[in-house]
Motif scaffolding. Sequence first.
Motif, PDB file in Angstrom:
ATOM      1  N   GLU A  62     -92.777  22.217  53.337  1.00 40.65           N
ATOM      2  CA  GLU A  62     -92.790  22.485  54.776  1.00 40.65           C
ATOM      3  C   GLU A  62     -91.418  22.946  55.261  1.00 40.65           C
ATOM      4  N   ALA A  63     -90.370  22.317  54.747  1.00 37.70           N
ATOM      5  CA  ALA A  63     -89.011  22.709  55.134  1.00 37.70           C
ATOM      6  C   ALA A  63     -88.720  24.147  54.714  1.00 37.70           C
ATOM      7  N   LEU A  64     -89.109  24.501  53.494  1.00 39.68           N
ATOM      8  CA  LEU A  64     -88.905  25.868  53.014  1.00 39.68           C
ATOM      9  C   LEU A  64     -89.723  26.868  53.828  1.00 39.68           C
ATOM     10  N   ASP A  65     -90.943  26.510  54.188  1.00 38.44           N
ATOM     11  CA  ASP A  65     -91.780  27.397  54.998  1.00 38.44           C
ATOM     12  C   ASP A  65     -91.170  27.626  56.381  1.00 38.44           C
ATOM     13  N   CYS A  66     -90.699  26.556  57.015  1.00 35.84           N
ATOM     14  CA  CYS A  66     -90.047  26.685  58.331  1.00 35.84           C
ATOM     15  C   CYS A  66     -88.797  27.541  58.234  1.00 35.84           C
ATOM     16  N   LEU A  67     -88.026  27.302  57.212  1.00 35.00           N
ATOM     17  CA  LEU A  67     -86.802  28.064  57.007  1.00 35.00           C
ATOM     18  C   LEU A  67     -87.117  29.544  56.798  1.00 35.00           C
ATOM     19  N   ARG A  68     -88.133  29.824  56.019  1.00 35.06           N
ATOM     20  CA  ARG A  68     -88.532  31.213  55.765  1.00 35.06           C
ATOM     21  C   ARG A  68     -88.935  31.891  57.073  1.00 35.06           C
ATOM     22  N   GLN A  69     -89.693  31.200  57.912  1.00 41.68           N
ATOM     23  CA  GLN A  69     -90.138  31.772  59.184  1.00 41.68           C
ATOM     24  C   GLN A  69     -88.961  32.043  60.115  1.00 41.68           C
ATOM     25  N   GLU A  70     -88.003  31.148  60.138  1.00 38.84           N
ATOM     26  CA  GLU A  70     -86.902  31.267  61.086  1.00 38.84           C
ATOM     27  C   GLU A  70     -85.754  32.126  60.585  1.00 38.84           C
ATOM     28  N   VAL A  71     -85.542  32.159  59.281  1.00 36.26           N
ATOM     29  CA  VAL A  71     -84.401  32.884  58.739  1.00 36.26           C
ATOM     30  C   VAL A  71     -84.820  34.207  58.123  1.00 36.26           C
ATOM     31  N   GLY A  72     -85.815  34.162  57.264  1.00 36.50           N
ATOM     32  CA  GLY A  72     -86.262  35.383  56.604  1.00 36.50           C
ATOM     33  C   GLY A  72     -85.282  35.856  55.546  1.00 36.50           C
ATOM     34  N   HIS A  73     -85.721  36.780  54.727  1.00 34.00           N
ATOM     35  CA  HIS A  73     -84.902  37.304  53.638  1.00 34.00           C
ATOM     36  C   HIS A  73     -84.199  38.576  54.098  1.00 34.00           C
ATOM     37  N   GLY A  74     -82.949  38.722  53.707  1.00 28.07           N
ATOM     38  CA  GLY A  74     -82.213  39.933  54.026  1.00 28.07           C
ATOM     39  C   GLY A  74     -81.510  39.914  55.367  1.00 28.07           C
ATOM     40  N   THR A  75     -81.671  38.841  56.132  1.00 25.74           N
ATOM     41  CA  THR A  75     -80.985  38.734  57.417  1.00 25.74           C
ATOM     42  C   THR A  75     -79.528  38.349  57.189  1.00 25.74           C
ATOM     43  N   THR A  76     -78.739  38.483  58.219  1.00 33.49           N
ATOM     44  CA  THR A  76     -77.321  38.130  58.127  1.00 33.49           C
ATOM     45  C   THR A  76     -77.137  36.665  57.761  1.00 33.49           C
ATOM     46  N   ILE A  77     -77.901  35.776  58.402  1.00 30.54           N
ATOM     47  CA  ILE A  77     -77.744  34.347  58.106  1.00 30.54           C
ATOM     48  C   ILE A  77     -78.177  34.041  56.668  1.00 30.54           C
ATOM     49  N   TRP A  78     -79.244  34.716  56.182  1.00 26.27           N
ATOM     50  CA  TRP A  78     -79.655  34.507  54.791  1.00 26.27           C
ATOM     51  C   TRP A  78     -78.548  34.938  53.847  1.00 26.27           C
ATOM     52  N   LYS A  79     -77.941  36.081  54.091  1.00 30.31           N
ATOM     53  CA  LYS A  79     -76.876  36.577  53.223  1.00 30.31           C
ATOM     54  C   LYS A  79     -75.688  35.628  53.224  1.00 30.31           C
ATOM     55  N   GLU A  80     -75.324  35.111  54.394  1.00 30.01           N
ATOM     56  CA  GLU A  80     -74.208  34.161  54.479  1.00 30.01           C
ATOM     57  C   GLU A  80     -74.559  32.845  53.790  1.00 30.01           C
ATOM     58  N   LEU A  81     -75.773  32.349  53.973  1.00 34.45           N
ATOM     59  CA  LEU A  81     -76.207  31.123  53.301  1.00 34.45           C
ATOM     60  C   LEU A  81     -76.176  31.306  51.789  1.00 34.45           C
ATOM     61  N   HIS A  82     -76.696  32.427  51.320  1.00 41.24           N
ATOM     62  CA  HIS A  82     -76.701  32.714  49.889  1.00 41.24           C
ATOM     63  C   HIS A  82     -75.271  32.739  49.341  1.00 41.24           C
ATOM     64  N   LEU A  83     -74.358  33.370  50.059  1.00 45.37           N
ATOM     65  CA  LEU A  83     -72.952  33.421  49.651  1.00 45.37           C
ATOM     66  C   LEU A  83     -72.334  32.020  49.628  1.00 45.37           C
ATOM     67  N   GLN A  84     -72.608  31.225  50.656  1.00 47.25           N
ATOM     68  CA  GLN A  84     -72.083  29.861  50.697  1.00 47.25           C
ATOM     69  C   GLN A  84     -72.644  29.013  49.564  1.00 47.25           C
ATOM     70  N   LEU A  85     -73.907  29.190  49.239  1.00 48.96           N
ATOM     71  CA  LEU A  85     -74.491  28.445  48.122  1.00 48.96           C
ATOM     72  C   LEU A  85     -73.803  28.798  46.813  1.00 48.96           C
ATOM     73  N   GLU A  86     -73.585  30.070  46.578  1.00 44.15           N
ATOM     74  CA  GLU A  86     -72.904  30.494  45.351  1.00 44.15           C
ATOM     75  C   GLU A  86     -71.491  29.908  45.285  1.00 44.15           C
ATOM     76  N   ARG A  87     -70.789  29.921  46.414  1.00 53.01           N
ATOM     77  CA  ARG A  87     -69.430  29.351  46.448  1.00 53.01           C
ATOM     78  C   ARG A  87     -69.455  27.841  46.223  1.00 53.01           C
ATOM     79  N   ALA A  88     -70.407  27.168  46.851  1.00 54.14           N
ATOM     80  CA  ALA A  88     -70.481  25.708  46.722  1.00 54.14           C
ATOM     81  C   ALA A  88     -70.805  25.295  45.290  1.00 54.14           C
ATOM     82  N   PHE A  89     -71.722  26.001  44.650  1.00 56.67           N
ATOM     83  CA  PHE A  89     -72.065  25.663  43.271  1.00 56.67           C
ATOM     84  C   PHE A  89     -70.926  25.997  42.313  1.00 56.67           C
TER      85      PHE A  89
END
Length: 115
Positions: A46-73
């Motif tokens: 459910e959390a992933l579904d909500c996130l997908r609806q609100e953020v979507g793929h390819g958006t600015t926030i998705w790109k920043e989140l993806h970058l932060q995840l890579e840096r954090a890991f």
Amino acid sequence: METAIVEDAAAGQKRPFAIFFFVMFEHIDYILANYFSAEIGHNEQEALDCLRQEVGHGTTIWKELHLQLERAFAEPEFSWKSALSRNNVCHLADEDTARKYAEKLLRSGLNTHLR
């Protein structure tokens, strides 16, 4: 960069903790607190579904989140155990278990669901 020493009571050791992690990885904390927190009441799907609806793929926030995840890991001092705990997602026994759970939830889960 301001650094403090914090004690990891569960591990019985002291480690450096950079205060800037809260700012550097703000999207990660936001996502954990607002979608995956036990207080929100969603299961993982459910959390992933909500996130997908609100953020979507390819958006600015998705790109920043993806970058932060890579840096954090890639950052050895970033504590997934602490991030999951402070955002009330779950309380895991050790850092390795927390990192594996975060990888499953955030790396795999987000990559699979945000397409």
